[in-house]
Structure formats: C-alpha cells, structure tokens
Write a protein that holds these residues in place. Sequence first.
Motif, PDB file in Angstrom:
ATOM      1  N   ALA A 114       5.442   9.808   7.836  1.00  0.00           N
ATOM      2  CA  ALA A 114       4.317   8.946   7.462  1.00  0.00           C
ATOM      3  C   ALA A 114       3.215   8.993   8.524  1.00  0.00           C
ATOM      4  CB  ALA A 114       4.803   7.515   7.256  1.00  0.00           C
ATOM      5  N   LEU A 115       3.603   8.998   9.790  1.00  0.00           N
ATOM      6  CA  LEU A 115       2.603   9.057  10.862  1.00  0.00           C
ATOM      7  C   LEU A 115       1.883  10.402  10.881  1.00  0.00           C
ATOM      8  CD1 LEU A 115       4.604   7.219  13.636  1.00  0.00           C
ATOM      9  CD2 LEU A 115       2.485   6.425  12.582  1.00  0.00           C
TER      10      LEU A 115
ATOM     11  N   ALA B  96       1.386  12.294   8.238  1.00  0.00           N
ATOM     12  CA  ALA B  96       0.494  12.260   7.076  1.00  0.00           C
ATOM     13  C   ALA B  96      -0.746  11.418   7.376  1.00  0.00           C
ATOM     14  CB  ALA B  96       1.239  11.708   5.866  1.00  0.00           C
ATOM     15  N   THR B  97      -0.574  10.336   8.102  1.00  0.00           N
ATOM     16  CA  THR B  97      -1.715   9.503   8.500  1.00  0.00           C
ATOM     17  C   THR B  97      -2.661  10.280   9.406  1.00  0.00           C
ATOM     18  OG1 THR B  97      -0.351   7.518   8.348  1.00  0.00           O
ATOM     19  CG2 THR B  97      -2.368   7.352   9.641  1.00  0.00           C
ATOM     20  N   ALA B  98      -2.117  11.017  10.349  1.00  0.00           N
ATOM     21  CA  ALA B  98      -2.951  11.807  11.258  1.00  0.00           C
ATOM     22  C   ALA B  98      -3.729  12.868  10.493  1.00  0.00           C
ATOM     23  CB  ALA B  98      -2.089  12.454  12.340  1.00  0.00           C
TER      24      ALA B  98
ATOM     25  N   ALA C  37      -4.598  12.721   7.321  1.00  0.00           N
ATOM     26  CA  ALA C  37      -5.616  12.010   6.543  1.00  0.00           C
ATOM     27  C   ALA C  37      -6.806  11.618   7.420  1.00  0.00           C
ATOM     28  CB  ALA C  37      -5.001  10.777   5.883  1.00  0.00           C
ATOM     29  N   MET C  38      -6.540  11.203   8.643  1.00  0.00           N
ATOM     30  CA  MET C  38      -7.630  10.826   9.546  1.00  0.00           C
ATOM     31  C   MET C  38      -8.452  12.048   9.962  1.00  0.00           C
ATOM     32  SD  MET C  38      -5.707   7.954  11.812  1.00  0.00           S
ATOM     33  CE  MET C  38      -7.117   7.110  12.491  1.00  0.00           C
TER      34      MET C  38
ATOM     35  N   TRP D  13     -12.883   9.199  13.845  1.00  0.00           N
ATOM     36  CA  TRP D  13     -11.681   9.459  13.039  1.00  0.00           C
ATOM     37  C   TRP D  13     -10.789  10.487  13.721  1.00  0.00           C
ATOM     38  CZ3 TRP D  13      -9.992   6.498   9.328  1.00  0.00           C
ATOM     39  CH2 TRP D  13     -10.886   5.723   8.597  1.00  0.00           C
TER      40      TRP D  13
ATOM     41  N   ALA E 267      -7.080   9.809  15.434  1.00  0.00           N
ATOM     42  CA  ALA E 267      -5.933  10.508  14.848  1.00  0.00           C
ATOM     43  C   ALA E 267      -4.907  10.905  15.910  1.00  0.00           C
ATOM     44  CB  ALA E 267      -6.403  11.743  14.087  1.00  0.00           C
TER      45      ALA E 267
ATOM     46  N   PRO F 159      -1.647   8.183  15.959  1.00  0.00           N
ATOM     47  CA  PRO F 159      -0.497   8.358  15.049  1.00  0.00           C
ATOM     48  C   PRO F 159       0.207   9.703  15.252  1.00  0.00           C
ATOM     49  CG  PRO F 159      -2.542   8.326  13.805  1.00  0.00           C
ATOM     50  CD  PRO F 159      -2.874   7.982  15.219  1.00  0.00           C
TER      51      PRO F 159
END
Length: 96
Positions: A53-54, A56-58, A60-61, A73, A77, A80
């Motif tokens: 999840a982290l 994927a967050t990075a 996305a950012m 952004w 990034a 995460p």
Amino acid sequence: MTTLRITVTDVTDDQYGAVVQALRDAGLPPSQWSVRTQAEVAPSGPAMWLALALFATAVAMLLAWIWAGEWRWGATAVFPLLAGVISLGVSLSKGK
C-alpha cells in the motif's frame, strides 16, 4: 480420493539431500511433497500488505507530481517510499 501432501520447512543445506532421498525412498512422487531450506525468505503478513500500500501511494504521488507539475508531490513521495522499505524489511524478518 484423499491426497497426502508433505511439506518440510527449515531444512539446512546439509539435511536437504537426506530429506529428499528419504521422501523418494518412501515412494512418494515429487508432486506430493516439497522441501524448503532456511535460506528461502518471502515477505508475509500484514507488514507485506502495508508495504504494498505504501509503495502504491508513493507511485500515485509521483504520478501526481508529473501530472500537476508540483515538486512537492515528488518530495513528499519519499516518506511513504521509505516507510514501505522499512515495512518490507519487517515482513521479511517475520517470514523466517
């Protein structure tokens, strides 16, 4: 029909050959057994899912940075991403 499945874990390199030979001598086909050595480590548990999840967050950012053109952004990034690496390390140590 019931099938017997045997899994042997935490076998040292010295024991590996003897265990495989014993399973073969017992007449079991290789499709019914598996032997894992101690060197095989795979991520597992909630820490693995947190790491995914982290990561994927990075990603996305970083995509938001490219799309919006805001450098904040991309800089944010990093956090995460680092937390994901730490979480992945924890999930690897739990898998032993």
